[in-house]
Design a protein around this motif. Structure first.
Motif, PDB file in Angstrom:
ATOM      1  N   TYR A   1       1.920   1.764   8.705  1.00 36.23           N
ATOM      2  CA  TYR A   1       2.641   2.844   8.033  1.00 36.23           C
ATOM      3  C   TYR A   1       4.145   2.637   8.183  1.00 36.23           C
ATOM      4  CZ  TYR A   1      -1.676   5.522   7.502  1.00 36.23           C
ATOM      5  OH  TYR A   1      -2.925   5.941   7.145  1.00 36.23           O
TER       6      TYR A   1
ATOM      7  N   LEU B   1       2.839   1.538   0.885  1.00 36.51           N
ATOM      8  CA  LEU B   1       1.667   2.084   0.205  1.00 36.51           C
ATOM      9  C   LEU B   1       0.905   3.047   1.100  1.00 36.51           C
ATOM     10  CD1 LEU B   1      -0.317   1.961  -2.229  1.00 36.51           C
ATOM     11  CD2 LEU B   1      -1.447   0.061  -1.049  1.00 36.51           C
ATOM     12  N   MET B   2       0.684   2.672   2.347  1.00 32.61           N
ATOM     13  CA  MET B   2      -0.047   3.545   3.258  1.00 32.61           C
ATOM     14  C   MET B   2       0.710   4.834   3.513  1.00 32.61           C
ATOM     15  SD  MET B   2      -2.944   2.113   3.961  1.00 32.61           S
ATOM     16  CE  MET B   2      -3.552   2.803   5.501  1.00 32.61           C
TER      17      MET B   2
ATOM     18  N   ARG C   1       0.403   6.962   0.132  1.00 29.10           N
ATOM     19  CA  ARG C   1      -0.896   7.310  -0.441  1.00 29.10           C
ATOM     20  C   ARG C   1      -1.976   7.645   0.588  1.00 29.10           C
ATOM     21  NH1 ARG C   1       2.027   8.179  -3.984  1.00 29.10           N
ATOM     22  NH2 ARG C   1       2.256   6.986  -5.932  1.00 29.10           N
ATOM     23  N   VAL C   2      -1.790   7.275   1.859  1.00 30.26           N
ATOM     24  CA  VAL C   2      -2.837   7.479   2.870  1.00 30.26           C
ATOM     25  C   VAL C   2      -2.229   8.150   4.099  1.00 30.26           C
ATOM     26  CG1 VAL C   2      -4.890   6.393   3.889  1.00 30.26           C
ATOM     27  CG2 VAL C   2      -3.715   5.249   2.019  1.00 30.26           C
TER      28      VAL C   2
ATOM     29  N   ARG D   1      -3.677  13.815   1.674  1.00 32.43           N
ATOM     30  CA  ARG D   1      -4.229  12.790   0.805  1.00 32.43           C
ATOM     31  C   ARG D   1      -4.924  13.418  -0.403  1.00 32.43           C
ATOM     32  NH1 ARG D   1      -7.149   9.860   6.039  1.00 32.43           N
ATOM     33  NH2 ARG D   1      -5.231   9.073   6.988  1.00 32.43           N
TER      34      ARG D   1
ATOM     35  N   GLU E   1      -5.583   4.581  -5.754  1.00 30.71           N
ATOM     36  CA  GLU E   1      -4.535   3.588  -5.981  1.00 30.71           C
ATOM     37  C   GLU E   1      -4.425   2.635  -4.793  1.00 30.71           C
ATOM     38  OE1 GLU E   1       0.329   3.277  -6.286  1.00 30.71           O
ATOM     39  OE2 GLU E   1      -0.643   5.217  -6.659  1.00 30.71           O
ATOM     40  N   ALA E   2      -4.484   3.187  -3.580  1.00 26.19           N
ATOM     41  CA  ALA E   2      -4.401   2.343  -2.394  1.00 26.19           C
ATOM     42  C   ALA E   2      -5.547   1.343  -2.345  1.00 26.19           C
ATOM     43  CB  ALA E   2      -4.395   3.213  -1.138  1.00 26.19           C
TER      44      ALA E   2
ATOM     45  N   ARG F   1      -5.103  -1.473  -4.930  1.00 23.07           N
ATOM     46  CA  ARG F   1      -4.038  -2.425  -4.630  1.00 23.07           C
ATOM     47  C   ARG F   1      -4.343  -3.270  -3.393  1.00 23.07           C
ATOM     48  NH1 ARG F   1       1.476   0.907  -4.769  1.00 23.07           N
ATOM     49  NH2 ARG F   1       2.254  -1.121  -4.046  1.00 23.07           N
ATOM     50  N   LEU F   2      -5.104  -2.729  -2.470  1.00 27.02           N
ATOM     51  CA  LEU F   2      -5.414  -3.464  -1.244  1.00 27.02           C
ATOM     52  C   LEU F   2      -6.594  -4.416  -1.401  1.00 27.02           C
ATOM     53  CD1 LEU F   2      -4.968  -0.473   1.227  1.00 27.02           C
ATOM     54  CD2 LEU F   2      -3.527  -2.529   1.164  1.00 27.02           C
TER      55      LEU F   2
ATOM     56  N   SER G   1      -8.375   3.338   3.865  1.00 26.51           N
ATOM     57  CA  SER G   1      -8.259   3.978   2.552  1.00 26.51           C
ATOM     58  C   SER G   1      -9.617   4.266   1.942  1.00 26.51           C
ATOM     59  CB  SER G   1      -7.435   3.087   1.613  1.00 26.51           C
ATOM     60  OG  SER G   1      -6.166   2.802   2.149  1.00 26.51           O
TER      61      SER G   1
END
Length: 508
Positions: free
Chosen positions: A200, A419-420, A423-424, A428, A435-436, A439-440, A457
């Motif tokens: 994060y 991203l984390m 979005r996470v 949430r 999306e997370a 993308r991951l 996620s």
């Protein structure tokens, strides 16, 4: 002792040198242990940054049953009663063990151990050292004990993979030092690698806390449990540092208050107020920030004036940020701090993969549930070090026929961390989590950090409720309590299947 020269059928490899790894190495004595640390002992571990203390029911008005009850209440339905009772019962004995190791805890004027109060504890039961330097003092003491232990060989290297024997059991580790790989065969491996907070952008964890042990276990086929539960400490000092320095929860136990820029209480009207469970306080601060407010921890006055004596670590951190806590409130915000989920282990710390054990934050023991009770983390690592040693003492050795997989290259963490965080995080929803995951997923097969972030996620997307540290704005209610469990194969298969239609649409 040169443990590398011993018979690998007897050797145990412990990966990680925080409180969990050091205690495990000591409790395994006189069995030969190779302790593998990515940094020189005493460096790079979250243990040294732990400010609060160790929860132990040693007060005259306290007992293990009360401690276990508080643990279960904080765990929001997912802490396991038998585990909470067992670990709480170990608390007084473990404090005695640490005293025997030469660790000097703070005491009152009459010589009794000083006990602090933290959120969601019904009694003063936080044993501390050096005011707010408990982690550093415990770490220093255990490092000295390990360095003096004839049964422990210390290897400074990065573990890149696990060795497996012909039957699939873990049989050692693949390490790398100065770009050169080498193997350490063993009869068992104990992961004590810490958490994942550094995935994060805002975190109180060392930059190396990217879940490497979680990735090692997942790639070995271990069952992963409750990966979605990430605890965000409500009062990280928001002064621009990365990682973010921590303002210990014990400050609120001694009277500090959370206020906004107008001096209005942030937690007004919330059960427990400033001493509500961490997830509640973190969401309260997060909500205030989302409304455009600035949040401060107000220690002005008497508490701030004695900060240097009672909370020297926080006083130093404030000074480094040019904050005088006696006359200025401390700007704070939530930051990723502790991972309640992890590799599922049994009562002896054994994972679902033969030969592989886990201890400390990397493990999911059933103690913390959906929301860790403050200062239970060092306690858990110390307790399970003993449980693992007992279990390994009873287990027979086995011949080693190691086979290793290819090591993976390190990742660019910056986009994963952003991203984390976005979005996470503390709050949430399905769109952000989806999306997370999307993308991951393409990164996960070759990147350990992306793999761990994907596991978090995907589990968060699948838990369609709000519970403890996992809060869904689109599912604010709760469903009957259940653990989430998975192995890596289904996660990769599910994300690949979900990504296929999008990829086909793009191709058209």
């Amino acid at each position: 002792m040169n443990a590398l020269s011993r018979n690998p059928a007897d050797r145990v490899v412990v990966v990680g040198a925080g409180v969990a790894g050091l205690a495990t190495a000591l409790r395994l004595a006189p069995r030969p242990v190779t302790l593998v640390s990515a940094s020189p002992l005493g460096q790079g571990t979250a243990t040294g940054w732990a400010q609060g203390g160790i929860a132990a029911a040693i007060g005259a008005d306290d007992d293990a049953h009360r401690h276990a009850a508080d643990t279960l209440a904080a765990g929001a339905g997912l802490s396991e009663p038998e585990v909470a009772a067992r670990v709480a019962a170990e608390g007084p004995r473990l404090i005695d063990w640490l005293l025997g190791a030469g660790i000097a805890f703070d005491r009152t004027e009459d010589g009794a151990l000083a006990l602090g109060l933290e959120a969601a504890h019904g009694r003063r039961r936080i044993v501390r050292a050096g005011g707010d330097a408990t982690g550093a003092r415990v770490l220093d003491g255990l490092v000295r004990a390990v360095q003096a232990a004839p049964s422990v060989e210390i290897v400074v290297a990065t573990v890149r993979d696990l060795l497996r024997d012909a039957a699939g059991a873990v049989a050692g580790v693949v390490c790398e030092r100065d770009g050169v790989p080498f193997r350490i065969p063993a009869r068992a491996v104990v992961l004590a690698t810490g958490g994942l907070g550094a995935l994060y952008a805002a975190t109180t964890n060392p930059r190396g806390a990217t879940g490497r042990g979680l990735a090692l276990a997942a790639r070995a086929g271990a069952v992963m449990r409750d990966m979605e539960f990430v605890q965000f400490h409500p009062t990280a000092i928001a002064a621009g540092a990365d990682p973010m320095p921590l303002a210990t929860e014990a400050l609120r136990g001694e009277g500090a208050r959370l206020v906004d820029e107008r001096g209005e209480p942030v937690m007004a009207g919330v059960a427990g107020g400033d001493l509500a469970p961490r997830d509640v306080v973190a969401r309260g601060i997060f909500g205030a920030l989302a409304r455009g407010r600035t949040v401060y921890l107000d220690t002005r006055g008497a508490l701030g004036s004695r900060m240097a004596a009672r909370f020297p670590t926080v006083a130093t951190l404030c000074a480094e940020a040019s904050i005088d806590p006696a006359v200025q409130p401390i700007p704070v915000r939530p930051a990723a701090h502790y991972h309640m989920g992890g590799v599922k282990v049994d009562a002896q710390g054994a994972t679902s993969v033969p030969g592989l054990y886990a201890c400390g934050e990397v493990a999911s023991t059933g103690l913390h549930g959906a929301n860790r009770l403050a200062s239970n983390s060092l306690l858990e690592g110390l307790a399970y070090a003993g449980f693992i040693a007992d279990g390994l003492d009873a287990a027979p050795g086995a011949p080693v026929r190691p086979v290793a997989t290819e090591p993976r290259a390190p990742a660019d963490l910056a986009p994963i961390r952003a991203l984390m965080e976005a979005r996470v995080g503390v709050v949430r929803d399905a769109a952000g989590l989806g999306e997370a995951v999307a993308r991951l997923a393409p990164l996960a097969p070759a990147c350990d950090a992306a793999l761990v972030a994907l596991l978090v996620s995907q589990a968060a997307l699948g838990r369609r409720e709000s519970r403890g540290a996992h809060w869904r704005s689109d599912f604010s209610g709760s469903v009957p309590a259940r653990h989430s469990e998975t192995t890596l194969g289904p996660v990769l298969a599910e994300t690949a299947a979900a990504a296929r239609p999008a990829a086909e649409a793009m191709a058209r």
